[in-house]
Scaffold this active site. Structure first.
Site, PDB file in Angstrom:
ATOM      1  N   ASP A 289      13.032  48.252 -23.850  1.00  0.00           N
ATOM      2  CA  ASP A 289      12.716  49.579 -24.378  1.00  0.00           C
ATOM      3  C   ASP A 289      13.838  50.530 -23.969  1.00  0.00           C
ATOM      4  O   ASP A 289      14.382  50.437 -22.862  1.00  0.00           O
ATOM      5  CB  ASP A 289      11.359  50.077 -23.895  1.00  0.00           C
TER       6      ASP A 289
ATOM      7  N   GLU B   7       2.680  59.427 -18.969  1.00  0.00           N
ATOM      8  CA  GLU B   7       3.082  59.475 -17.564  1.00  0.00           C
ATOM      9  C   GLU B   7       3.434  60.906 -17.194  1.00  0.00           C
ATOM     10  O   GLU B   7       3.176  61.841 -17.943  1.00  0.00           O
ATOM     11  CB  GLU B   7       4.278  58.546 -17.320  1.00  0.00           C
TER      12      GLU B   7
END
Length: 362
Positions: free
Chosen positions: A7, A90
């Site tokens: 990613d 997050e």
């Protein structure tokens, strides 16, 4: 069958994805309601052209969930039906949204695109909230690292404590210092617990794919570093659990010097000042991460080490306190500096991970 992949974000801008071995590539597209990754479309098109599976994620900024979802959908419209969609949950969004805000974003994107997104978050956060309703419909991309040692594709590590309401993990992110042929920098490494066909069902409009039920990754070995502060490791060394000499150094890896500094201080072979200086140097070298990770690893040594770090830098620098929704790219632009400078100056391990209340020196 498992798939290996990476990613990326603008931190890897320009990466030639045709040269990097990967079954899939997950690319950051947007953050909040005011940031689009300038390399997103190039990277997405190259991923598809090179025959790799495509994933696209939105980094939750902690603002209005529906507005952030609309911003994401508008940016990724050409790829809907071709890419698995993800919510990166997050930093500030954890406190600003909680599980309810994440569900609002996921539900809204699913209703507007016909694609069920996947939630990305850390292993600890899966146990922080009640995810029961979300886990019924949306898969999990779980982040948990065994250490901070560079490496290539391998089987993911887990602490064996499960992942809250999810019976299994769709994708593991297990390494942020990945080293792969075709790229000279660090990469996040991932393993998808599925086949290419299953990935296609995640990406398909109306696919309604649910997370797999295969067993999770192997639990941690008895002698483990992750989840233990340097103080705890030092106590285990004193108890004889980590061998000695080269064997101990190899087993403790990058934590060996810091642990030994504490052991030496306790044994009276060095002064507390010398021990603190060793830990400070190790921290500045990036060995103990930043924010909450650094605080946990250093334990009772955190305050004195952080004070030493700040004392060294404040003389010729200024500070900035991170707020909810901030990103390093936005902070760097506002302060007239570069992300690279902030990362190097503050010993930041992951440029995509900063925390509200964290003090940055620039």
């Amino acid at each position: 069958m498992a798939l290996n992949g990476i990613d990326i974000s603008s931190w890897q801008a320009g990466i030639d994805l045709s040269k990097v071995p990967a079954d899939f590539v997950i690319i950051k597209a947007t953050e909040g309601t005011n940031y689009v990754n300038p390399d997103f479309k190039r990277a997405a098109d190259q991923t598809i052209a090179s025959g790799k599976l495509l994933g696209i994620y939105h980094f939750a900024g902690g603002g209005n969930p529906q507005q952030e979802a609309d911003y994401f959908i508008n940016a990724v419209k050409p790829y809907i039906g071709k890419a698995a969609l993800f919510l990166d949950f997050e930093a500030g969004a954890i406190n600003a949204w909680g599980a309810n805000g994440a569900k609002q974003w996921l539900d809204y994107v699913a209703s507007k695109t016909g694609v069920n997104p996947i939630l990305y978050t850390s292993a600890s956060v899966t146990r922080q909230f009640d995810w029961t309703e979300i886990a019924k419909t949306y898969g999990l991309w779980r982040a948990q690292y065994s250490d901070n040692v560079p490496g290539g594709y391998t089987d993911p590590w887990t602490d064996g404590k499960g992942q809250g309401a999810w019976p299994a993990v769709a994708i593991y992110q297990y390494e942020n210092l990945g080293q792969l042929p075709g790229y000279g920098g660090n990469l996040d490494l991932d393993q998808a617990n599925m086949t290419r066909e299953a990935w296609g069902r995640y990406a398909a409009v109306g696919g309604q794919y649910v997370a797999p039920t295969a067993p999770t990754a192997p639990a941690q070995p008895v002698r483990s570093i992750a989840g233990k502060s340097l103080e705890t490791l030092a106590g285990e060394v004193q108890a004889g659990l980590w061998d000695s000499g080269t064997a101990r150094s190899n087993a403790l890896g990058q934590y060996a010097v810091g642990v030994q500094a504490i052991v030496n201080e306790r044994a009276g072979t060095v002064t507390a000042q010398q021990s603190h200086e060793t830990l400070t140097s190790e921290t500045l070298a990036g060995h103990y991460g930043n924010g909450n990770d650094r605080m946990f690893l250093l334990g009772s040594y955190y305050d004195v080490v952080q004070a030493a770090i700040n004392g060294k830098k404040v003389v010729s620098s200024s500070t900035y306190t991170v707020k909810g929704g901030d990103s390093l790219s936005a902070i760097a632009a506002a302060l007239g500096t570069s992300v690279e400078h902030i990362v190097q100056t503050n010993g930041i391990k992951d440029p995509n991970l900063i925390y509200p209340g964290q003090v940055l020196v620039f």
